[in-house]
Design a protein around this motif. Structure first.
Motif, PDB file in Angstrom:
ATOM      1  N   THR A 131      -2.431 -11.075  -7.517  1.00  0.00           N
ATOM      2  CA  THR A 131      -3.507 -11.859  -7.054  1.00  0.00           C
ATOM      3  C   THR A 131      -3.432 -13.104  -7.420  1.00  0.00           C
ATOM      4  O   THR A 131      -3.573 -13.389  -8.852  1.00  0.00           O
ATOM      5  CB  THR A 131      -4.677 -10.750  -7.565  1.00  0.00           C
ATOM      6  N   SER A 191      -9.038  -8.166   5.902  1.00  0.00           N
ATOM      7  CA  SER A 191      -7.969  -7.832   5.372  1.00  0.00           C
ATOM      8  C   SER A 191      -7.712  -6.755   6.285  1.00  0.00           C
ATOM      9  O   SER A 191      -8.188  -6.818   7.630  1.00  0.00           O
ATOM     10  CB  SER A 191      -8.823  -6.041   4.713  1.00  0.00           C
ATOM     11  N   ASN A 205     -17.926  -7.272  -0.503  1.00  0.00           N
ATOM     12  CA  ASN A 205     -17.507  -7.094  -2.405  1.00  0.00           C
ATOM     13  C   ASN A 205     -18.371  -8.261  -2.830  1.00  0.00           C
ATOM     14  O   ASN A 205     -18.632  -8.863  -3.291  1.00  0.00           O
ATOM     15  CB  ASN A 205     -16.155  -7.010  -2.560  1.00  0.00           C
ATOM     16  N   THR A 223     -13.907  -4.735  -8.905  1.00  0.00           N
ATOM     17  CA  THR A 223     -14.783  -4.952  -7.577  1.00  0.00           C
ATOM     18  C   THR A 223     -15.263  -4.179  -7.129  1.00  0.00           C
ATOM     19  O   THR A 223     -14.305  -2.735  -7.020  1.00  0.00           O
ATOM     20  CB  THR A 223     -13.329  -6.080  -7.049  1.00  0.00           C
ATOM     21  N   ARG A 237      -5.722  -1.909  -5.777  1.00  0.00           N
ATOM     22  CA  ARG A 237      -6.586  -1.604  -4.051  1.00  0.00           C
ATOM     23  C   ARG A 237      -6.544  -0.801  -4.303  1.00  0.00           C
ATOM     24  O   ARG A 237      -5.670  -0.214  -3.346  1.00  0.00           O
ATOM     25  CB  ARG A 237      -6.952  -2.788  -3.228  1.00  0.00           C
ATOM     26  N   GLN A 255       0.933  -0.977  -0.009  1.00  0.00           N
ATOM     27  CA  GLN A 255       0.219   0.221  -0.081  1.00  0.00           C
ATOM     28  C   GLN A 255       0.811   1.098  -0.609  1.00  0.00           C
ATOM     29  O   GLN A 255       1.813   1.576   1.102  1.00  0.00           O
ATOM     30  CB  GLN A 255      -1.203  -0.041   1.035  1.00  0.00           C
ATOM     31  N   ASP A 274      -8.216  -6.223 -10.641  1.00  0.00           N
ATOM     32  CA  ASP A 274      -7.391  -7.706 -11.529  1.00  0.00           C
ATOM     33  C   ASP A 274      -6.787  -7.793 -12.713  1.00  0.00           C
ATOM     34  O   ASP A 274      -8.619  -7.864 -13.908  1.00  0.00           O
ATOM     35  CB  ASP A 274      -7.570  -8.773 -11.183  1.00  0.00           C
ATOM     36  N   TYR A 307     -14.516   0.602  -1.251  1.00  0.00           N
ATOM     37  CA  TYR A 307     -12.984   0.898  -1.627  1.00  0.00           C
ATOM     38  C   TYR A 307     -13.235  -0.034  -2.794  1.00  0.00           C
ATOM     39  O   TYR A 307     -14.280  -0.327  -3.739  1.00  0.00           O
ATOM     40  CB  TYR A 307     -12.239  -0.411  -0.875  1.00  0.00           C
ATOM     41  N   TYR A 308     -12.529   0.148  -4.126  1.00  0.00           N
ATOM     42  CA  TYR A 308     -12.145  -0.310  -5.233  1.00  0.00           C
ATOM     43  C   TYR A 308     -10.805  -1.375  -5.467  1.00  0.00           C
ATOM     44  O   TYR A 308     -10.323  -1.438  -4.741  1.00  0.00           O
ATOM     45  CB  TYR A 308     -12.259   0.265  -6.187  1.00  0.00           C
ATOM     46  N   GLY A 309     -11.707  -2.225  -6.671  1.00  0.00           N
ATOM     47  CA  GLY A 309     -10.296  -3.920  -7.118  1.00  0.00           C
ATOM     48  C   GLY A 309     -10.253  -2.902  -8.255  1.00  0.00           C
ATOM     49  O   GLY A 309     -11.405  -3.045  -8.921  1.00  0.00           O
TER      50      GLY A 309
END
Length: 249
Positions: free
Chosen positions: A137, A248, A213, A197, A156, A127, A171, A167-169
């Motif tokens: 991932t 998390s 999520n 995500t 993320r 992060q 891949d 939050y967003y993600g």
């Protein structure tokens, strides 16, 4: 579009209802400011007499004041002493759930082709900022008799800095077929995969958070079958809505 319409209600119940219920729990509160400088926070009680102001605190203590003792009465949003637990460094998000979609081959008249399968995923990254973590991932996805192992570059990020925060993600990578059944007649292979995500984090203790999520998985795969000298290649395109929960830290 039929896939999205079919699962709109479960998406709402799974993801947004918990957040709305928590927001209602925090919500707004009544505040009585007294002329002597005291401030009482709680819920105003209805009373038949206009000459009395009654307020009940969170601890169920009831205070009664005369109007001449009160400077003003206001309604304010509940404050929180939550401190955003951002620390630059390692981040892990591990989640499990189900993927819902349609099988690539269906019966035109009797079988709607809807498929519900298992999905397990973990993100390991670094992060850099509250809104940006970059990492690797890996996942295990089942599609009927096919089991694929996606390996992807992932990002993320937290959208807000609240205790309950969206939050967003995203891949993108390639799915391997290492976990597929080797005894199947078809020679299976994975393919390109991408997956956005959106979710919610519910902080429980320091940097640990429980997550819910909603995601979307777009997966390509192939299956080759040989009959004599003839080789048949079937190209599959799996599109799945993902419902997952996890932790998390």
């Amino acid at each position: 579009m039929p896939l999205i319409r079919s699962f709109f209600l479960p998406v709402f119940l799974f993801l947004f209802l918990p957040a709305s219920l928590l927001a209602q729990k925090r919500g707004w509160q009544d505040v009585v400011y007294l002329k002597n400088g005291s401030i009482i926070r709680g819920h105003l009680q209805e009373d038949s007499s206009p000459a009395i102001i009654r307020i009940e605190t969170v601890g169920q203590n009831l205070f009664v004041f005369k109007p001449e003792e009160v400077e003003r009465v206001a309604k304010e949003y509940t404050r929180t002493d939550f401190k955003y637990p951002y620390t630059q460094g390692y981040q892990n998000i591990t989640e499990a759930g189900m993927s819902v979609g349609y099988r690539p081959t269906v019966n035109a008249f009797s079988d709607p082709g809807r498929s519900v399968n298992f999905t397990l995923q973990t993100f390991n990254g670094y992060q850099f900022l509250p809104a940006l973590a970059v990492g690797l991932t890996t996942a295990i996805d089942t599609y009927g008799s096919i089991t694929l192992l996606p390996v992807a570059l992932g990002i993320r990020g937290d959208i807000t800095k609240t205790k309950v925060r969206p939050y967003y993600g995203f891949d993108a990578g390639y799915a391997l077929d290492w976990l597929s059944n080797p005894n199947l007649a078809a020679n299976q292979d994975g393919g390109f995969v991408w997956s956005p995500t959106f979710g919610l984090k519910f902080n429980s203790h320091k940097t640990h958070a429980f997550i819910l999520n909603l995601g979307y998985r777009n997966q390509r795969a192939t299956a080759e079958t040989r009959q004599g000298n003839m080789l048949t290649t079937q190209r599959n395109h799996f599109q799945r809505i993902l419902f997952r929960m996890g932790i998390s830290f």
